[in-house]
Design a protein around this motif. Sequence first.
Motif, short mmCIF file in Angstrom:
data_model
loop_
_atom_site.label_atom_id
_atom_site.label_comp_id
_atom_site.label_asym_id
_atom_site.label_seq_id
_atom_site.Cartn_x
_atom_site.Cartn_y
_atom_site.Cartn_z
N SER A 1 1.17 4.10 -3.05
CA SER A 1 0.29 5.19 -2.62
C SER A 1 0.35 6.39 -3.56
CB SER A 1 0.59 5.61 -1.19
OG SER A 1 1.91 6.09 -1.13
N ALA B 1 -15.09 1.76 -3.75
CA ALA B 1 -14.04 2.75 -3.48
C ALA B 1 -14.48 4.14 -3.96
CB ALA B 1 -12.73 2.34 -4.17
N LEU C 1 -2.56 6.25 -8.63
CA LEU C 1 -4.02 6.23 -8.51
C LEU C 1 -4.63 5.23 -9.48
CD1 LEU C 1 -4.79 10.06 -8.36
CD2 LEU C 1 -4.71 8.43 -6.45
N LYS D 1 0.84 -1.21 0.00
CA LYS D 1 0.00 0.00 0.00
C LYS D 1 0.87 1.25 0.00
CE LYS D 1 -4.22 -1.66 2.10
NZ LYS D 1 -5.30 -1.37 3.05
N THR E 1 -8.10 3.45 1.07
CA THR E 1 -9.05 2.41 0.69
C THR E 1 -8.93 1.24 1.66
OG1 THR E 1 -8.74 3.11 -1.59
CG2 THR E 1 -9.85 1.01 -1.24
N ILE F 1 -9.02 11.80 -4.64
CA ILE F 1 -9.74 10.53 -4.77
C ILE F 1 -8.99 9.49 -3.94
CG2 ILE F 1 -10.60 11.14 -7.08
CD1 ILE F 1 -8.60 9.00 -8.19
N PRO F 2 -9.65 8.39 -3.60
CA PRO F 2 -9.00 7.43 -2.72
C PRO F 2 -7.69 6.86 -3.30
CG PRO F 2 -11.35 6.99 -2.86
CD PRO F 2 -11.05 8.03 -3.89
N THR F 3 -6.65 6.86 -2.49
CA THR F 3 -5.39 6.19 -2.84
C THR F 3 -5.40 4.83 -2.15
OG1 THR F 3 -4.20 6.92 -0.88
CG2 THR F 3 -4.23 8.43 -2.75
N THR F 4 -4.31 4.10 -2.29
CA THR F 4 -4.21 2.82 -1.57
C THR F 4 -4.38 3.02 -0.08
OG1 THR F 4 -1.82 3.13 -1.49
CG2 THR F 4 -2.66 1.71 -3.25
N LEU F 5 -3.90 4.16 0.42
CA LEU F 5 -3.92 4.38 1.87
C LEU F 5 -5.29 4.79 2.38
CD1 LEU F 5 -0.48 6.20 2.22
CD2 LEU F 5 -1.00 3.76 2.51
N GLY G 1 -10.36 -0.13 -7.05
CA GLY G 1 -10.37 -0.11 -5.60
C GLY G 1 -9.13 -0.80 -5.02
N TYR G 2 -8.16 -1.07 -5.87
CA TYR G 2 -6.82 -1.57 -5.53
C TYR G 2 -6.72 -3.03 -5.11
CZ TYR G 2 -5.98 3.47 -5.54
OH TYR G 2 -5.94 4.79 -5.90
N ARG H 1 -8.67 4.39 -10.54
CA ARG H 1 -10.05 4.77 -10.30
C ARG H 1 -11.00 3.60 -10.53
NH1 ARG H 1 -12.89 8.36 -7.22
NH2 ARG H 1 -14.03 9.92 -8.46
N TYR I 1 -3.46 -5.70 -5.43
CA TYR I 1 -2.71 -6.41 -4.38
C TYR I 1 -2.71 -7.91 -4.67
CZ TYR I 1 -4.05 -2.11 -1.85
OH TYR I 1 -4.30 -0.81 -1.48
#
Lengths: 143, 699
Positions: free
Chosen positions: A121, B604, A124, A117, B638, B632-636, A129-130, A126, A134
């Motif tokens: 970081s 997210a 980005l 993470k 989310t 907007i949401p980053t990894t940190l 949701g990552y 969009r 992972y």
Amino acid sequence: MRFTLNGVATNVDAHPMSRLLDVVREECQLTGTKEGCGEGECGACTVLVDGDPVCSCLVPLAQVEGAEVVTIEGLGDDHPLQHAFMNEVGAQCGICTPGMIMAALSLEPDASIDDIKVALSGNLCRCTGYSAIYRAIMKARQP
Amino acid sequence: MAAVGNSVPRKDGIGKATGHAVYADDIVMPGMLHGRTIRSTIPHGRIRSVNVVGDVPGLIVVDHHDIPGRNVVDLIEQDQPFLVERDVRHLAEPILLLAHEDREVVDAVRVEIEYEELEPLFDPERSEGILKSIDIVKGDVEAALADADFIVEGTYRTGHQEHVYIEPNVVVAMPEEDGIAVFGSVQCPFYVLKALKSLLGASAHIRVVQTETGGGFGGKEEYPSMIAGHATLLALKSGRPVKILYDRGEDMIATTKRHPSIVRHRTGVMRDGRIVAMDVDVLLDGGAYSTLSPVVLSRGCIHAAGAYRCDNTRIRGRAVATNTPPNGAFRGFGAPQTEFAVEVHIERIAEELAMDPVSLRELNALRPGDTTATGQVMGTDCSAHMVLEEAVRRTEFRAKREQYRGTNRSIGLALFFHGAGFTGSGERHLNSKARIDLTERGVRIAVGSTEIGQGTRTMHAQIVADALAIPYEDVEVAQPDTTLVADSGPTVASRTCMVVGKILEQCAMEMKDRLGGMSPADYHAKHGGFSVLRKYEPPDWIEWDDHTYRRDAYATYAWGCDVVEIEMDPDTLEVRPVKVTAVQEFGRPIHPALARGQIEGGTAQGLGYALLEHVVMRNGGMANAQLTNYIIPTTLDTPEFDIVMLENPYAGGPFGAKGLGELPIDGPAPAVVNAIRHFGVDLREIPAIPERLVACASR
Ligand code: FES
Ligand code: FES
């Protein structure tokens, strides 16, 4: 300006203040590196300079004189991370994907989810949701 | 092995992971010019004069006089011009177009515009420019309110939301022998075609090709028609290819956003918790032109009473004009706004009755046999209780709620639903078509539905492969080109899998019959290729009245319950989501990993909408149009997701699938705000930024 691009000695005739991103995409015609913001916020333009991930939209060409630059094309088409991003659906629209993969390359093999993470970081996404990203990174390490 | 139900490799996966996929900005053509849009710097007024400063050799200049056809972007209404003629109605409105071979030269050109300024209107509550109004009436709301034990009232507000697809808008237009070809990052190539036909005249030969698209979320539904028009005008005038690429700032300032909303509720409740009357008033800020506001309002209103049964309901909606850039399509399309309001309101009702918020929802949530606000009878595909129960059980919601009391942790939930496909008679009017071609190697899908990341190519190929009983690998998907593929309707409204997938399934079944047991390759070798084209047949039981807004608003609905756990910083009041459990039912997943990705990604975006994404408007324009200060949401940011996909197959969808794309964005915002409520903070507005929490907490 001379530097090494994906292992090949390269000499580019461009203004020293040109963005590395434009040089790679336009001069060198390697369009796998993407532009999402041009302000260092999205990470879509991430490349490796001497092994470290950097935002190529913020790097002037002069700064890579004599350096080793690696873009997504430098990984070939068969890198475990590329397969894992495909199989785990780490790429949806795919515009962040080359940058994500370049940023993920610098992770230690035993990096925890929190390490991942932090390392990502600045990139980005969009769409995903990552989580799938992972999963792809974890999967790529499995033998 | 069956393809449907398995997470087969994405058709576009490896191209995206290797950097080979070609996006519109990757296209370079010989002699190509770079286009630039000169925009208004005032929100309201009249143009007195426009003057390009200096003489720049090789500069192409286009204004509205260069338009051969009609100067309107042809959408629902014909009110928005491609280029301002005289009246400026919002900031950043396109006035003049420039192009030059050298990007730096065109960027340096100065254009002076003199205006006669007029008073702008920014407050939707003061606007008298009604773009659309809607009235939904069921039973007698006033009588039921009079008989209710309690009346609970409240007003809820949501802000703009910017799409932030990571690839900004880009279009390339290229003159062709007898017309024009447009390549672009677009969701709906046939919308672009329609707009260009009105721009150039019906006889023009136009080809619109979708390139790989770096995210859309509704943001590339209607606005690309404008950019394509601009690039086309420059290309026709110069006789050369023209690329128009927006940088992030221009994309944020000029293009559409989610409509801000103000929703008022007045609800009659009995002592035991039964909801007997719902009076809802929905106001959307449409911005300066109509664009898609009428249909956004429509979906918003239909979802405004939430996933609940109530015999007496009145929903009144208005979309109004203001002097801000037009708002438009964004994943969820009006429903995230109204479902935010109703779900926070339900939580407040529970609080007023001192009732457990889960029990209140259990008592009132729709069941098969109940009717919605429009009078649609729920069938067995209604899963409100199924998702609610699973979410509550899985998260130990009630126990956790007690356990967190008095700590800096909290838990909240939201129950929601989302109608799949176009509203009401929309699918019938659309009359979508799909085609498959038998090829030497197998089968090719030829539809205008676009891959924008959600997995169109992959899931369509899965459906066709299984319906034909051939390997998934033998199905290829044509790049959408309006001269080569069938118009399967726009890629919006969670319809690409359920509606277009269904037509493709029928095409494949027809082809299978004609193959008579032969493999596609064998058949092709012996008899040559053929194509199957079919039209969408909406279920025959659908009844809808466009005037009264009665009956079957959607063929089916997908259902969700989100549970969000948050932590609040006691000093800054900053809220951090820690875990989200998303329990969602959408028929059946065609591709479980893609479906999971839709839920995770949509959730997210919903968390960003709830907590971070604050569009600051100043003088009618976005003041924080940068990723540095629109967050907007980053990894940190989310949290961990627990995604649960429940199945309740829908007979009208391919292999039982319903629409999914938009559902996940409806739940997170109300769930977050309901969790914040359990800290004792009476917040009724998003985004829930710390400044607002401080203001609420000190009230
Ligand atoms: S383009 Fe370089 S960080 Fe966004
Ligand atoms: S996959 Fe679309 S932005 Fe990451």
